[in-house]
Design a protein around this motif. Structure first.
Motif, mmCIF file in Angstrom:
data_model
loop_
_atom_site.group_PDB
_atom_site.id
_atom_site.type_symbol
_atom_site.label_atom_id
_atom_site.label_comp_id
_atom_site.label_asym_id
_atom_site.label_seq_id
_atom_site.Cartn_x
_atom_site.Cartn_y
_atom_site.Cartn_z
ATOM 1 N N ASN A 1 0.847 -1.187 0.000
ATOM 2 C CA ASN A 1 0.000 0.000 0.000
ATOM 3 C C ASN A 1 0.886 1.242 0.000
ATOM 4 O O ASN A 1 2.054 1.171 0.364
ATOM 5 N N THR A 2 0.327 2.385 -0.418
ATOM 6 C CA THR A 2 1.048 3.657 -0.395
ATOM 7 C C THR A 2 0.614 4.439 0.838
ATOM 8 O O THR A 2 -0.582 4.547 1.114
ATOM 9 N N PHE A 3 1.603 4.981 1.594
ATOM 10 C CA PHE A 3 1.320 5.636 2.860
ATOM 11 C C PHE A 3 1.986 7.004 2.927
ATOM 12 O O PHE A 3 2.983 7.266 2.268
ATOM 13 N N VAL A 4 1.386 7.873 3.753
ATOM 14 C CA VAL A 4 2.057 9.092 4.194
ATOM 15 C C VAL A 4 2.733 8.732 5.517
ATOM 16 O O VAL A 4 2.058 8.525 6.529
ATOM 17 N N PHE A 5 4.070 8.584 5.508
ATOM 18 C CA PHE A 5 4.804 8.198 6.703
ATOM 19 C C PHE A 5 5.339 9.425 7.421
ATOM 20 O O PHE A 5 5.922 10.315 6.803
ATOM 21 N N VAL A 6 5.116 9.496 8.723
ATOM 22 C CA VAL A 6 5.721 10.519 9.562
ATOM 23 C C VAL A 6 6.813 9.825 10.381
ATOM 24 O O VAL A 6 6.523 9.035 11.284
ATOM 25 N N ASN A 7 8.072 10.071 10.011
ATOM 26 C CA ASN A 7 9.204 9.369 10.605
ATOM 27 C C ASN A 7 9.878 10.234 11.657
ATOM 28 O O ASN A 7 9.971 11.456 11.513
ATOM 29 N N ALA A 8 10.379 9.604 12.718
ATOM 30 C CA ALA A 8 11.118 10.308 13.759
ATOM 31 C C ALA A 8 12.376 9.500 14.087
ATOM 32 O O ALA A 8 12.341 8.267 14.159
ATOM 33 N N LEU A 9 13.491 10.202 14.280
ATOM 34 C CA LEU A 9 14.753 9.559 14.609
ATOM 35 C C LEU A 9 14.803 9.275 16.106
ATOM 36 O O LEU A 9 14.514 10.145 16.935
ATOM 37 N N VAL A 10 15.199 8.031 16.452
ATOM 38 C CA VAL A 10 15.327 7.611 17.842
ATOM 39 C C VAL A 10 16.756 7.886 18.296
ATOM 40 O O VAL A 10 17.715 7.466 17.643
ATOM 41 N N GLY A 11 16.886 8.608 19.404
ATOM 42 C CA GLY A 11 18.218 8.904 19.909
ATOM 43 C C GLY A 11 18.806 10.150 19.278
ATOM 44 O O GLY A 11 18.090 11.039 18.814
ATOM 45 N N ASP A 12 20.155 10.216 19.269
ATOM 46 C CA ASP A 12 20.878 11.374 18.727
ATOM 47 C C ASP A 12 20.641 11.469 17.212
ATOM 48 O O ASP A 12 20.824 10.489 16.490
#
Length: 606
Positions: A170-181
Motif C-alpha cells: 500500500n502507499t502511505f504518508v509516513f511521519v518518521n522520527a529519529l530515535v536517539g541522537d
C-alpha cells in the motif's frame, strides 16, 4: 350631452395622471432593484476575494495542519520513549521490553486512527510493525529500503514522506522520527496514514461539490488530494498552463494568495493558496465561483419576485384610486390601506433588523466557541473526560481554559458576570488576559495567576475604585498538574471536587471573586497542594449547575445532589457520566427554564 362631458373629463385626467405615475414608479422600482442587485453582487464578490476565500483556506489548512502535527507529535513521543531506546540499544534481545514496545505501537493504530506504526532498528535492520511482527530486514542494496537510509542520514528529528511500502502492499504518508541522537540515531520510528484514507479525509474538507483540494510544493507537484487519482501529478494537469505559471509565481510561503480564471466552459474559478505551518507544503483550493456565491441567484430571484409583487400591488392600487378618487368614503378606505401598508413595511423593517441582530449574536457565538479549547485539544489532554457547556442564551459568560507546558498542565473553569453578549465579552477579555499572564514563571502557581488576573481585570475595566462605572468580574477554579503526582488548586469563589476510590474530597477556594470593586487589588489567593493518585477523578463546575431551580419545591439543585451523582457514577466512564449529569439536571428542571449559564468539566489525567 354637454353636461356629461363636463362630468367625465376629471376621470379622464385622473386616468392620464395615474397611467404616467404608474409608468414612472414601475421604472423606478425596476431601476432600484437592478442597482441594488448589482451593488450586492459587487460587495459579495469583493468580500469573497478579500476575506472569505482566505478564511476558507485558513480553516481547511488548520484542519490539515492539526492532523499532520498530531502525527508528528505521536512519532516524537515514540522516538523519545526510554523503553524503545533501551530495547533497540540492547539489540532487541529483551523479550519483556519487546512485548511492551510492540504493544505500545499497536495501541497507536487501534486507538488513534493511524493506518500503521513501526520501529526500524539501525543496528539490526529489523522492521517491526504494529502487528508485533518483524516483516523485513533493511538492506542498502534494496531500492524499497532507500527511504530508511535517507531518513537516518537526514539529521531531521521528524520528517514526512509519501512512499509505496512493498511489504504492506500500500502507499502511505509516513511521519518518521529519529530515535536517539539525530547525528547517530539508533532507529527510525513513527506512524503511517494510508494515502487512500488521507484522501478520503480530505474529501470531508471540501467546500462545494466541484471544488478540489491539493497539497503541493512550490513547483506545483501534488502530494495529497481529495481525489486519490490526483496524487503524484502536477497542477498543470488540472489548470490552464498560463494560469499555472501565474499562480506558481504568486505562491508565498508566509501568506495566502488568490487568483481567478475562466475554465473551458467560461465559468469563473477561484484559486486560493495557504501555507501549512507543519511543513513546507502549500494548500491549494480550487472553487468554482458559482458555488461560493450561489446564494446570489436566490437574491436575484427574490429581488425579481419582490419587484413583481410591488408592481402588481401598485397597479391594483392605482386602479383603485382612479375609480374611487371622487368618493370621500373610499378615499378614507384608501388612506387606511396606505397606513396598513406603512405598518407592514415598518414591521418588515423591524423584522429585518431583528434578523441582523440574531445573525450578529450567532456570529459572536462562533467566535466564542473558537477561543475555547477544541474537542481535539481536550482529547489530547485527558485520558477521559466530559464537558457540559450550556450557555443560557446563544452566548454566555461561562468558559473553560487550558494550557500545557511539556507534561505540566493548567485547567480552569470560570463564570463571568452576566449572560448573553455581555457575559461572552467578559469571557473573551478573561481568556485573553489568562493567555497573556500564564508563562513558565507562573505556570505552577495558580494563586499567583489569580492574583495577577484580578489586578489586570480591574485595570482593564477601570474598577480600581469604588467610583467605578461598572462592577464586573468572575468566579474561577484553576488546577495545576506537574505531570506526575502533584496537584495545586486555587479558586476564587469556586471549589474542586476530587473522587479518589471510595472517598470524595472538596477543595474550597477563597471567597473573594476576581475583578469586582469589592475585591481588593492586593488580595492574595491561596494555593492548595496535594498528592494525587492514578485514576483520580476531578470535577470543576460553575454555580449555574448548582443553583438551577426545579424539583417539587422549586429549590436549587445544590451541592448535595451534585456529590450524590459523583458517588453513584464514579466507576462509570466519564463520557457516560456526562450523560448522567445532563439527564439528572434536565429531569430536575422539569418545565423550569434555565436560569444561568451552566458548565461542568470532569476529567481523568493520562
Amino acid at each position: 350631452m354637454e353636461k356629461n362631458k363636463i362630468i367625465l373629463q376629471p376621470d379622464s385626467e385622473v386616468k392620464k395622471v395615474t397611467f404616467f405615475a404608474s409608468i414612472i414608479i414601475i421604472l423606478s422600482i425596476l431601476l432600484i432593484g437592478s442597482i441594488s442587485y448589482i451593488i450586492t453582487e459587487k460587495g459579495v464578490v469583493s468580500k469573497l476575494k478579500e476575506k472569505d476565500l482566505a478564511t476558507i483556506a485558513e480553516a481547511i489548512s488548520s484542519k490539515v495542519d492539526s492532523r499532520i502535527l498530531r502525527a508528528q507529535e505521536t512519532s516524537l513521543m515514540l522516538a523519545q520513549d526510554p523503553e524503545i531506546i533501551q530495547w533497540v540499544a540492547n539489540g532487541e534481545k529483551d523479550l519483556e521490553d519487546q512485548k511492551n514496545v510492540l504493544q505500545r505501537i499497536s495501541q497507536l493504530t487501534s486507538g488513534m486512527g493511524y493506518s500503521n506504526s513501526f520501529v526500524v532498528s539501525k543496528p539490526t535492520g529489523h522492521y517491526w510493525t504494529e502487528t508485533g511482527q518483524m516483516i523485513d530486514t533493511m538492506s542498502p542494496t534494496d531500492p524499497d529500503d532507500i527511504w530508511f537510509y535517507e531518513v537516518l542520514s537526514s539529521k531531521q528529528k521528524v520528517s514526512m514522506v509519501i512512499d509505496y511500502n512493498q511489504e504492506r502492499k500500500n502507499t502511505f504518508v509516513f511521519v518518521n522520527a529519529l530515535v536517539g541522537d539525530v547525528n547517530n540515531p539508533l532507529a527510525v520510528t513513527g506512524v503511517g496514514l494510508s494515502l487512500q484514507d488521507v484522501s478520503r479525509h480530505f474529501e470531508s474538507f471540501k467546500y462545494g461539490e466541484n471544488s478540489n483540494l491539493w497539497l503541493i510544493d512550490n513547483k506545483g507537484n501534488i502530494y495529497l488530494s481529495n481525489d486519490l487519482s490526483h496524487n503524484g501529478r502536477h497542477i498543470i494537469d488540472f489548470l490552464p498552463a498560463e494560469v499555472t505559471k501565474d499562480f506558481l509565481a504568486t505562491i508565498n510561503q508566509e501568506m495566502s494568495s488568490t487568483l481567478e480564471y475562466k475554465n473551458n466552459n467560461g465559468q469563473l474559478v477561484d484559486l486560493i493558496s495557504y501555507p501549512l505551518t507543519s511543513n513546507d507544503w502549500t494548500l491549494l483550493v480550487q472553487i468554482p465561483r458559482n458555488e461560493t456565491v450561489a446564494f446570489l441567484n436566490t437574491i436575484k430571484l427574490n429581488t425579481l419576485l419582490a419587484s413583481c409583487i410591488v408592481l402588481i400591488s401598485i397597479t391594483f392600487f392605482f386602479i383603485f384610486v382612479s375609480r374611487n378618487l371622487t368618493d370621500p368614503y373610499k378615499k378614507t378606505l384608501q388612506l387606511n390601506q396606505q397606513l396598513e401598508e406603512q405598518v407592514a413595511a415598518r414591521t418588515q423593517e423591524l423584522s429585518e433588523k431583528n434578523q441582523k441582530l440574531m445573525d450578529s449574536i450567532d456570529y459572536a457565538k462562533r467566535i466564542q466557541e473558537a477561543i475555547l479549547p477544541s474537542k481535539d485539544k481536550l482529547d489530547a489532554l485527558f485520558k477521559d473526560y466530559f464537558l457540559l457547556w450550556k450557555p443560557r442564551d446563544l452566548v454566555g459568560g461561562d468558559f473553560y481554559w487550558s494550557k500545557t507546558f511539556d507534561k505540566e498542565l493548567l485547567v480552569a473553569v470560570g463564570d463571568c458576570t452576566g449572560h448573553g453578549v455581555p457575559g461572552a465579552l467578559m469571557t473573551m477579555v478573561t481568556i485573553s488576559v489568562l493567555n497573556q499572564i500564564v508563562d513558565e514563571e507562573t505556570k505552577n502557581d495558580p494563586a499567583r495567576i489569580l492574583q495577577k488576573l484580578n489586578v489586570l481585570i480591574k485595570e482593564t475595566l477601570n474598577q480600581e475604585t469604588k467610583e467605578a462605572h461598572t462592577d464586573d468580574g468572575l468566579d474561577i477554579g484553576m488546577c495545576y498538574f506537574n505531570g506526575e503526582d502533584i496537584l495545586i488548586f486555587a479558586g476564587a469563589n469556586s471549589s474542586l471536587y476530587i473522587k479518589s476510590n471510595e472517598k470524595i474530597q472538596i477543595i474550597k477556594g477563597d471567597k473573594k471573586s476576581i475583578g469586582y470593586v469589592r475585591t481588593e487589588k492586593e488580595y492574595v489567593y491561596t494555593n492548595h497542594t496535594m498528592e494525587i493518585q492514578a485514576g483520580d477523578l476531578f470535577y470543576l463546575t460553575t454555580d449555574g449547575f448548582l443553583d438551577q431551580n426545579g424539583g417539587p419545591k422549586d429549590y436549587s439543585f445544590g451541592k448535595k445532589r451534585f456529590i450524590e451523582i459523583i458517588n453513584g457514577n464514579y466507576q462509570t466512564e466519564l463520557s457516560e457520566q456526562g450523560k448522567v449529569f445532563l439527564g439528572e439536571l434536565l429531569n430536575y428542571m422539569g418545565d423550569e427554564s434555565q436560569r444561568d449559564d451552566i458548565t461542568v468539566m470532569a476529567f481523568k489525567l493520562r
